[in-house]
Motif scaffolding. Structure first.
Motif, PDB file in Angstrom:
ATOM      1  N   ALA A  14       4.389   1.716  -5.770  1.00 28.69           N
ATOM      2  CA  ALA A  14       5.688   2.367  -5.519  1.00 28.69           C
ATOM      3  C   ALA A  14       5.537   3.467  -4.472  1.00 28.69           C
ATOM      4  N   ILE A  15       4.397   4.133  -4.485  1.00 27.25           N
ATOM      5  CA  ILE A  15       4.149   5.194  -3.496  1.00 27.25           C
ATOM      6  C   ILE A  15       3.920   4.577  -2.109  1.00 27.25           C
ATOM      7  N   TYR A  17       5.134   1.841  -1.163  1.00 29.76           N
ATOM      8  CA  TYR A  17       6.425   1.298  -0.772  1.00 29.76           C
ATOM      9  C   TYR A  17       7.256   2.337  -0.016  1.00 29.76           C
ATOM     10  N   ARG A  18       7.237   3.554  -0.556  1.00 35.35           N
ATOM     11  CA  ARG A  18       8.027   4.605   0.087  1.00 35.35           C
ATOM     12  C   ARG A  18       7.547   4.879   1.514  1.00 35.35           C
ATOM     13  N   VAL A  19       6.226   4.914   1.683  1.00 40.87           N
ATOM     14  CA  VAL A  19       5.676   5.163   3.016  1.00 40.87           C
ATOM     15  C   VAL A  19       5.993   3.999   3.951  1.00 40.87           C
ATOM     16  N   GLU A  22       9.504   4.239   5.170  1.00 39.27           N
ATOM     17  CA  GLU A  22       9.567   5.279   6.199  1.00 39.27           C
ATOM     18  C   GLU A  22       9.046   4.732   7.526  1.00 39.27           C
ATOM     19  N   GLN A  23       7.874   4.073   7.450  1.00 39.25           N
ATOM     20  CA  GLN A  23       7.247   3.545   8.663  1.00 39.25           C
ATOM     21  C   GLN A  23       8.121   2.477   9.307  1.00 39.25           C
TER      22      GLN A  23
ATOM     23  N   ARG B 180       8.024  12.766   3.302  1.00 37.59           N
ATOM     24  CA  ARG B 180       6.763  13.495   3.348  1.00 37.59           C
ATOM     25  C   ARG B 180       6.839  14.576   4.404  1.00 37.59           C
ATOM     26  N   GLN B 193       9.094  12.203  -7.006  1.00 45.24           N
ATOM     27  CA  GLN B 193       9.883  11.022  -6.679  1.00 45.24           C
ATOM     28  C   GLN B 193      10.547  10.547  -7.946  1.00 45.24           C
ATOM     29  N   LEU B 196      10.499   6.879  -8.679  1.00 50.10           N
ATOM     30  CA  LEU B 196       9.216   6.277  -9.054  1.00 50.10           C
ATOM     31  C   LEU B 196       9.229   5.808 -10.515  1.00 50.10           C
ATOM     32  N   LYS B 199      11.102   2.637 -10.824  1.00 52.28           N
ATOM     33  CA  LYS B 199      10.331   1.488 -10.327  1.00 52.28           C
ATOM     34  C   LYS B 199       9.237   1.106 -11.317  1.00 52.28           C
TER      35      LYS B 199
END
Lengths: 210, 210
Positions: A14-15, A17-19, A22-23, B180, B193, B196, B199
């Motif tokens: 999940a972490i 996924y967030r990045v 963003e990318q 971030r 989050q 999170l 999820k």
């Protein structure tokens, strides 16, 4: 295929996924485990291991395809579908969650918010949400096909409310009540501890001072 | 002594701490790693290993002394002291945090809440908190000895606000902005989050269905 993924890995996915999201917004097409690692303060080997659970498709030199990886993680986390969510308790936390943009973005649609207080019932939270009577909960859950209940009620009534919610067919609970609650084995409860992040921070601050 | 404790262990210590607090309220004097494990769905061996980082003092047969263990964890997590906290941004999340009982109970005192909106400034959150002007932030941070800033501002201004907060001497940030942010190495940021947990829940629901 995914059954063996341990819970901490799911949280890290999940972490990631967030990045990745963003990318991808920033136009990145590929990402390497080392740049993911740098952004998240994790070892690239850890990231490669986590992603290998579902047959990592990183290529040496170019890394992972951002979109492909996002889609795979969505599937694993079960957020390739939308979930219907009911918030139970329209106190400060409940109301804050009711229009928290991060939830809808990730596939969690708030379909309703209920409370017991006559003062609150009928009040609108935003354009499309009005606080409804908790007495209507069973009907709301069945008609709107609610799958996830979010518990934001006072501690002393939490177990009782949870029991009703489960009786009405809900199998997944996000629990904001600072108390561990009991449920049958086929009901999943995810406890949210807001103060956990504060403690993790104070731990790091105390230890960095040393 | 505690320097080598990894971050995931620190988070688990915070989770043990919550259960110990509950148990001590219920009058329990000792607790075994196996009963802790049962309550938290963790292996007793994992718990014993985590607690051994600071020289576990469990006794075979009787287990850990609840109060002693709580005190040790408090020290490790840095919550044996009180922390002065400023909330930056009086939106729904900021206001919900401002009188979240779990924080004060664990040693985090909300010393102020600031916002940029003239409509909000001057409004009271509860008996002892009034929303103040963000222009006063530097003064508030210095005079009230704020150590932790809680970022609850819109995404697009978050980095700018963070830069000011850091400039005014804050070394610890709890970040509720889903983004971030960049900070010097000596400033600790703990990202929260909320989605999170949702999820993690959907992951468990999807996988239990299979």
């Amino acid at each position: 295929m995914f059954e063996k993924i341990p819970k901490p890995v799911a949280r890290r996915l999940a972490i990631y996924y967030r990045v990745l999201k963003e990318q991808s917004k920033n136009g990145a097409e590929t990402i390497s485990s080392s740049s993911l690692g740098r952004m998240l303060d994790l070892k690239p080997s850890q990231i490669r291991k986590d992603l290998s659970y579902f047959g990592g498709f990183g290529k040496r030199g170019t890394g992972y395809n951002v979109i492909d990886l996002m889609k795979s993680i969505e599937k694993i986390l079960g957020i390739d579908k939308r979930w219907n969510v009911l918030i139970i308790g329209a106190g400060k936390i409940g109301r804050a969650l009711a229009n928290y943009p991060g939830l809808i973005q990730d596939g969690f649609t708030i379909k309703g918010i209920v409370d017991v207080s006559e003062k609150k019932i009928g009040k609108t939270i935003d354009e499309h949400l009005t606080i409804e009577d908790v007495a209507e909960m069973e009907k709301i859950i069945r008609e709107r096909k609610i799958e996830i209940g979010v518990l934001c009620v006072p501690s002393d009534v939490a177990q009782k409310v949870l029991n009703s919610v489960i009786q009405y067919g809900i199998k997944g609970i996000v629990n904001f009540v600072p108390k561990r609650l009991k449920a049958p084995k086929d009901v999943m409860i995810e406890d949210v501890q807001i103060s956990l992040s504060f403690k993790a921070l104070s731990f790091r601050m105390v230890n960095s001072e040393r």
